[in-house]
Design a protein around this motif. Structure first.
Motif, mmCIF file in Angstrom:
data_model
loop_
_atom_site.group_PDB
_atom_site.id
_atom_site.type_symbol
_atom_site.label_atom_id
_atom_site.label_comp_id
_atom_site.label_asym_id
_atom_site.label_seq_id
_atom_site.Cartn_x
_atom_site.Cartn_y
_atom_site.Cartn_z
ATOM 1 N N ALA A 1 0.815 -1.221 0.000
ATOM 2 C CA ALA A 1 0.000 0.000 0.000
ATOM 3 C C ALA A 1 0.844 1.264 0.000
ATOM 4 O O ALA A 1 0.558 2.214 -0.739
ATOM 5 N N ASN A 2 1.881 1.300 0.813
ATOM 6 C CA ASN A 2 2.686 2.525 0.915
ATOM 7 C C ASN A 2 3.488 2.814 -0.347
ATOM 8 O O ASN A 2 3.968 3.927 -0.542
ATOM 9 N N GLU A 3 3.650 1.796 -1.199
ATOM 10 C CA GLU A 3 4.362 1.979 -2.465
ATOM 11 C C GLU A 3 3.396 2.188 -3.619
ATOM 12 O O GLU A 3 3.822 2.467 -4.734
ATOM 13 N N THR A 4 2.096 2.035 -3.342
ATOM 14 C CA THR A 4 1.108 2.166 -4.425
ATOM 15 C C THR A 4 -0.014 3.122 -4.007
ATOM 16 O O THR A 4 0.150 4.335 -4.088
ATOM 17 N N VAL A 5 -1.116 2.555 -3.520
ATOM 18 C CA VAL A 5 -2.306 3.378 -3.281
ATOM 19 C C VAL A 5 -2.125 4.385 -2.144
ATOM 20 O O VAL A 5 -2.818 5.409 -2.094
ATOM 21 N N ASN A 6 -1.229 4.112 -1.232
ATOM 22 C CA ASN A 6 -1.044 5.030 -0.095
ATOM 23 C C ASN A 6 0.280 5.778 -0.178
ATOM 24 O O ASN A 6 0.828 6.219 0.837
ATOM 25 N N SER A 7 0.799 5.919 -1.395
ATOM 26 C CA SER A 7 2.100 6.590 -1.556
ATOM 27 C C SER A 7 2.056 8.036 -1.082
ATOM 28 O O SER A 7 3.081 8.605 -0.693
ATOM 29 N N GLN A 8 0.869 8.637 -1.109
ATOM 30 C CA GLN A 8 0.722 10.019 -0.656
ATOM 31 C C GLN A 8 0.039 10.107 0.720
ATOM 32 O O GLN A 8 -0.271 11.205 1.186
ATOM 33 N N GLY A 9 -0.183 8.941 1.350
ATOM 34 C CA GLY A 9 -0.840 8.937 2.655
ATOM 35 C C GLY A 9 -2.291 9.360 2.613
ATOM 36 O O GLY A 9 -2.852 9.796 3.622
ATOM 37 N N GLU A 10 -2.935 9.226 1.455
ATOM 38 C CA GLU A 10 -4.313 9.698 1.290
ATOM 39 C C GLU A 10 -5.323 8.569 1.171
ATOM 40 O O GLU A 10 -6.523 8.819 1.059
#
Length: 837
Positions: free
Chosen positions: A613-622
């Motif tokens: 997630a942190n490398e894809t959909v949550n890369s911007q923390g949104e």
């Protein structure tokens, strides 16, 4: 005095021979043989001068020729040897022609073999060759019919040595009397062609050289009769035979009287030799070809005057490392190309592999010579290349691609694109793409620039990108993009989006991934971007619109869905910057009303995204801003039970997505608590799934929810959870059982002051009893885990638990765990509430 001496010596020899001549008529074969031996010895006496031998030969000739029909082989052999000796040593051998030629004709020129011994047929053929050599054409002219009749038979003789000697005779005869020979030369063509495929390579060589001489000095019209046979010899396994064909064709192109009429037939054979696998043959053919071109230049100097003045330098865009053919060679090809190409086009699809290989190699040589004159033959050439590029033989494909690259060098892109792009749109084939890629590689950046946008646009059209599912098709589609990038360099920025669409389509086919990634890196570098993700970032809006334009109608077979998945998965952190594009598509496509197989594939994609997630959909923390909608509108509705394996697989993948999402650091505890009331009822239902994975993930999800919601759950919710977990202690999977037990342990910790033990005593009694059953489990690991659970839960109602233990202790195989649990209760020293007393 000298003449008298020669006369005397001749007289003495003749007197000596005269004694043996009568013996030649003897019935005894040994007497005849002995007589011939004696005559041979006398005739070969070194004291005899050539003049004296001439006189003796005149007397001997008729008896000797009679011996050529002797029943005894040795007698015929001796008679032939004596005649050969005399012919080679007398000053006027032509005087014997009226007798020798008929005799040899009688032995060799009959329809049936008269001379049965092959060595003697060879000796007689050698005698004939000697006569041709010493007598010359003028003396032999009256006997041409007989000579031709003999050679017609001996060229097809069963004995290979006779064949070779006959070829030597025919060659000598053609050269010594061309003014007479041309009237009879056609008579030798048939026997020569019957022998040209003989199993002995030396015989084939002799026949080829003789054929060259017979036509060179005879009737040139016979070229048509021999051409196909000579062409076949270009496939001969023996290099010497192929070399012989090259020499003959080269000599014809230089010296044949009617060569201009046969240029279009002979030039292909010569150029075919220039691509031979043997370097010596290639060099020989190239040497001949240069001479032919230079000779033609001189013979047509007036017509070529302007071109001779301006042809010194090759075109600015010319194949590197290739020597440009001379003007004469190029003009010869240009003037005969319309006659040569149809035959090449036909042969390039021949059923014989060797023919296809030669034809494809020849086509490349022709196009190199034709240069920009190829333009007027483009339709035929393109049709030929479309077929040959699909050949099973790789060498044919290689030569065809080479031909297409040459067209790129010499033909204006506007011309070939005008022809190939409509064909590609009408019927997308791998060969169309292969030819187009080669054209582009052969062209130049400057010439391609005005047509770059149109070319890339056509290639990126759906009907072309999705024209086939074969790997070869995608390979050639990738080659087109590679060629565009390689030739056009930085100009590719204007077609970057088109290239991206093509490359994403190839990735969606799950083929050539590594090569596509390399091309993407190159494309990004040419635009000054640091990585491929920057390339996606630049075009993400257009790519989403392109891939999801009809997402409301997607099925499991929709190619657009594959494109969408590639864009989402390959863009990495860029997708986290564009959740407003991703989430609406997922909401629409993952509704339970949509096709099950399609939802399964999209959920699989979503699970992969959530794992990183942190490398894809949550890369911007949104991502947390969309999490509630994803859980409530997408995941939970798909947990509803439906029959079928696919529906079960969907529930499994959805449960996995939930588990990954809850385990990640994307959601805060408060955000998880907000969806707890929606999640728990649905997750509890999945504890009964057939899939072990579903049951295990569901237990873990409940464990996580309990951990987050500790002390916040009301008694009613708690009492709905534990029975389902208690059932999992009977699960077929030990892993599920252990996880369920640990979750029950956490369940006890969730009980707060609102949970009145007097009111819910029945629930606790049911739970304690269920756990005590598994305290006697055959698996020690389960026993140990359940013991820990009961120790954790013993604080809630110790006396009730002790009572239940005493009731079942005697039923357990070993009371050790029960005793241990009782001691634990005693150690708690906790006073029960008054209500319990």
């Amino acid at each position: 005095m000298a003449a008298d001496g020669e006369q005397r010596a001749a007289s003495e020899v003749f007197q000596a021979i005269a004694r043996h001549l009568n013996c030649l008529n003897d019935d005894n074969k040994f007497s005849r043989r002995k007589a011939l031996g004696a005559i041979q010895q006398e005739a070969q006496d070194k004291r005899l001068s050539s003049v004296a031998l001439q006189e003796v030969f005149g007397e001997l000739l008729k008896p000797l020729l009679k011996c050529l029909s002797d029943p005894m082989e040795k007698c015929r052999e001796l008679a032939t040897q004596i005649a050969s000796h005399c012919v080679s040593n007398v000053p006027n051998p032509e005087e014997a022609l009226p007798y020798l030629i008929p005799a040899i004709t009688q032995r060799l020129g009959s329809p049936e073999i008269v001379e049965p011994t092959e060595e003697l047929r060879l000796a007689l053929t050698e005698l004939l060759a000697l006569l041709i050599e010493v007598c010359g054409g003028r003396k032999l002219a009256p006997y041409l019919d007989d000579l031709i009749r003999i050679l017609q038979r001996t060229i097809t003789d069963p004995f290979p040595e006779v064949k070779k000697e006959s070829c030597k005779c025919a060659t000598s005869l053609a050269k010594c009397m061309p003014e007479h020979f041309h009237m009879q030369s056609e008579s030798l063509i048939k026997p020569l062609m019957q022998t040209i495929s003989h199993q002995h390579s030396k015989v084939r060589m002799a026949v080829i050289h003789t054929t060259g001489a017979v036509i060179q000095y005879g009737n040139g019209k016979s070229v048509d009769d021999v051409l196909s046979h000579l062409a076949q010899r270009l496939f001969d396994d023996a290099p010497q035979v192929r070399q012989a064909v090259t020499i003959v064709i080269g000599d014809w192109l230089l010296n044949l009287r009617d060569r201009y009429s046969y240029f279009h037939k002979l030039i292909p054979l010569m150029l075919s030799s220039s691509t031979d696998e043997i370097p010596e043959i290639r060099q020989l053919a190239q040497s001949y070809w240069e001479k032919i071109g230079l000779q033609w230049e001189k013979e047509n100097e007036d017509d070529l005057k302007d071109k001779l003045d301006f042809s010194a330098l090759p075109p600015s865009h010319y194949p590197a490392g290739v020597k440009r053919p001379g003007l004469g060679c190029r003009e010869l090809i240009f003037r005969n190309l319309s006659k040569i190409l149809p035959a090449v086009s036909h042969d390039i699809t021949d059923w014989v592999v060797g023919t296809r290989i030669k034809a494809s190699q020849l086509l490349a040589v022709l196009l190199l010579h034709a240069e920009d004159h190829t333009t007027q033959h483009m339709e035929l050439v393109l049709g030929t290349l479309y077929r040959s590029c699909l050949d099973e033989e790789q060498s044919v494909v290689h030569s065809s691609v080479q031909s297409a690259e040459l067209i790129g060098y010499f033909v204006n892109p506007e011309v070939f694109l005008k022809l190939i792009l409509p064909s590609l749109q009408k019927s997308p084939l791998a060969s169309h793409l292969m030819v187009l890629a080669a054209f582009i590689r052969g062209s130049s950046r400057e010439r391609l620039k005005p047509h770059l946008s149109r070319t890339a646009s056509v290639l990126s059209q759906r009907e072309i990108c999705q024209g086939s599912e074969k790997v070869l098709y995608f390979e050639q589609l990738l080659c087109c993009v590679q060629s565009i990038i390689y030739i056009c360099k930085e100009d590719c920025e204007e077609v970057s989006l088109h290239c991206m669409k093509i490359l994403i389509t190839i990735l969606a086919s799950e083929n050539l991934n590594e090569k596509v990634q390399e091309v993407l890196i190159t494309l990004a570098t040419l635009q000054g971007l640091t990585c491929v993700q920057d390339l996606y970032r630049r075009h993400i809006q257009q790519l989403f619109e392109w891939a999801s334009s009809n997402h409301q109608h997607w099925t499991s077979y929709s190619v657009e869905r594959l494109h969408f998945e590639v864009v989402v998965m390959e863009s990495g952190p860029v997708i986290g910057e564009n959740l407003h594009l991703l989430v609406p598509v997922l909401k629409t496509c993952l509704q339970p009303t949509q096709e099950a197989q399609m939802r399964l594939k999209l959920f699989t994609m979503l699970s992969k995204l959530l794992v990183k997630a942190n490398e894809t959909v949550n890369s911007q923390g949104e991502f947390h801003k969309h999490s509630e909608a994803i859980i409530k509108d997408i995941l939970v509705p798909n947990l509803k039970w439906n029959a079928g394996r696919t529906a079960g697989a969907i529930r499994t993948i959805v449960v996995s997505c939930l588990w990954v999402l809850l385990q990640s650091e994307v959601l805060s505890e408060q955000e998880i608590f907000q969806v707890e009331d929606v999640l728990v009822p649905q997750v509890i239902t999945t504890l009964e799934e057939d899939s072990k994975t579903s049951r295990l993930m569901s237990c873990r999800i409940i464990h996580t929810l309990l951990k987050v919601c500790v002390q916040r759950l009301d008694p009613d919710r708690l009492n709905k959870i534990y029975p389902e977990l208690l059932k999992r202690l009977d699960d077929a999977s030990d892993e599920v059982r252990v996880t369920a037990a640990k979750t029950l342990s956490l369940w006890f910790k969730c009980i707060n002051n609102d949970y009145d033990i007097s009111t819910f005593k029945g629930h606790l009694e049911f739970l304690y009893r269920g756990l005590l059953v598994h305290l006697d489990d055959p698996d020690n690991c389960i026993q140990s885990t359940v013991l820990d659970v009961l120790k954790t839960g013993s604080f809630l109602y110790p006396s009730l638990l002790a009572q239940e233990i005493e009731a079942v202790r005697h039923k357990h195989r070993t009371p050790a765990y029960c005793d241990q649990l009782l001691r634990h209760i005693e150690e708690l020293k906790i006073r029960e509430p008054s209500a319990a007393t």
